[in-house]
Design a protein around this motif. Sequence first.
Motif, short mmCIF file in Angstrom:
data_model
loop_
_atom_site.label_atom_id
_atom_site.label_comp_id
_atom_site.label_asym_id
_atom_site.label_seq_id
_atom_site.Cartn_x
_atom_site.Cartn_y
_atom_site.Cartn_z
N VAL A 10 0.89 -1.12 -0.02
CA VAL A 10 -0.08 0.07 0.11
C VAL A 10 0.71 1.15 0.13
CG1 VAL A 10 -1.70 1.17 1.51
CG2 VAL A 10 -1.99 -1.19 1.01
N THR A 61 1.66 5.20 0.66
CA THR A 61 1.43 6.15 1.83
C THR A 61 -0.20 6.64 1.80
OG1 THR A 61 3.36 7.10 1.21
CG2 THR A 61 3.05 7.35 3.25
N ILE A 62 -1.03 6.89 2.84
CA ILE A 62 -2.07 7.44 2.74
C ILE A 62 -2.05 8.85 2.15
CG2 ILE A 62 -4.28 8.15 4.18
CD1 ILE A 62 -3.32 6.06 6.42
N TYR A 77 -4.72 5.65 9.98
CA TYR A 77 -3.49 5.40 10.09
C TYR A 77 -2.69 4.75 8.99
CZ TYR A 77 -5.73 5.60 14.83
OH TYR A 77 -6.77 6.06 16.07
N GLU A 78 -1.50 5.10 9.09
CA GLU A 78 -0.45 4.09 8.52
C GLU A 78 0.89 3.96 9.13
OE1 GLU A 78 1.59 3.17 4.16
OE2 GLU A 78 1.09 5.51 4.82
N ILE A 83 4.51 3.03 9.79
CA ILE A 83 5.72 2.80 8.89
C ILE A 83 6.86 2.08 9.86
CG2 ILE A 83 7.35 3.97 7.39
CD1 ILE A 83 4.41 3.87 6.45
N ALA A 136 5.31 0.15 4.96
CA ALA A 136 4.18 0.16 5.72
C ALA A 136 3.63 -1.39 6.12
CB ALA A 136 2.78 0.56 4.67
N ILE A 167 -2.07 -0.62 8.03
CA ILE A 167 -3.16 0.46 7.68
C ILE A 167 -4.15 0.25 8.75
CG2 ILE A 167 -2.55 1.24 5.47
CD1 ILE A 167 -4.72 -0.39 4.61
N GLU A 196 -8.06 2.24 11.06
CA GLU A 196 -9.00 3.32 11.26
C GLU A 196 -9.78 3.15 12.38
OE1 GLU A 196 -11.42 5.57 7.80
OE2 GLU A 196 -12.31 3.63 8.42
N VAL A 228 -9.07 5.17 4.00
CA VAL A 228 -7.81 4.25 4.18
C VAL A 228 -8.33 3.15 3.28
CG1 VAL A 228 -7.03 2.49 5.81
CG2 VAL A 228 -7.80 4.81 6.67
#
Length: 151
Positions: free
Chosen positions: A2, A4-5, A97-98, A100, A106, A109, A111, A142
Amino acid sequence: MVDTIPMATHEVAVPMRWADMDALQHINNVAMLRLLEEARIRFITRTLEQPGDTRRVTMFVAHQEIDYLTPLLYSPEPVRILLSVTRIGRSGFDLGYEVIGSDGAAAAIAETSMVVVDGAGRPAPLPAELRTQLAGMVGDPVPFRRRRITA
């Protein structure tokens, strides 16, 4: 993997503890939720609460969802957690959220749905000032693997 958000509005560095690892040598799923909790509390106290403001908004976690993407390995370097507001409703909001890891990948992820409540614990409307603050922090949804985002 994934990306980054998009439009993440805040970054919080949270230290990991050696005790957060499990027998499989990665950060345990319960410890991951604690890392998100720490990031959420820092986000709320640093960005939503105003110094000297005596008004308190009571809120609680109504729902959490998480996708684990890669194992998060212990590191003495703090984990980076990117946050953004992903939804604003009548009485609550969602934080995306992500997570790292120190390798830059990542690891997860997630929420969290927060709900504002009144003195009896019932959902209450978001205060106008809080709604305005949140509106300036909105990012993209997300990208959960099992959700289908519709336009």
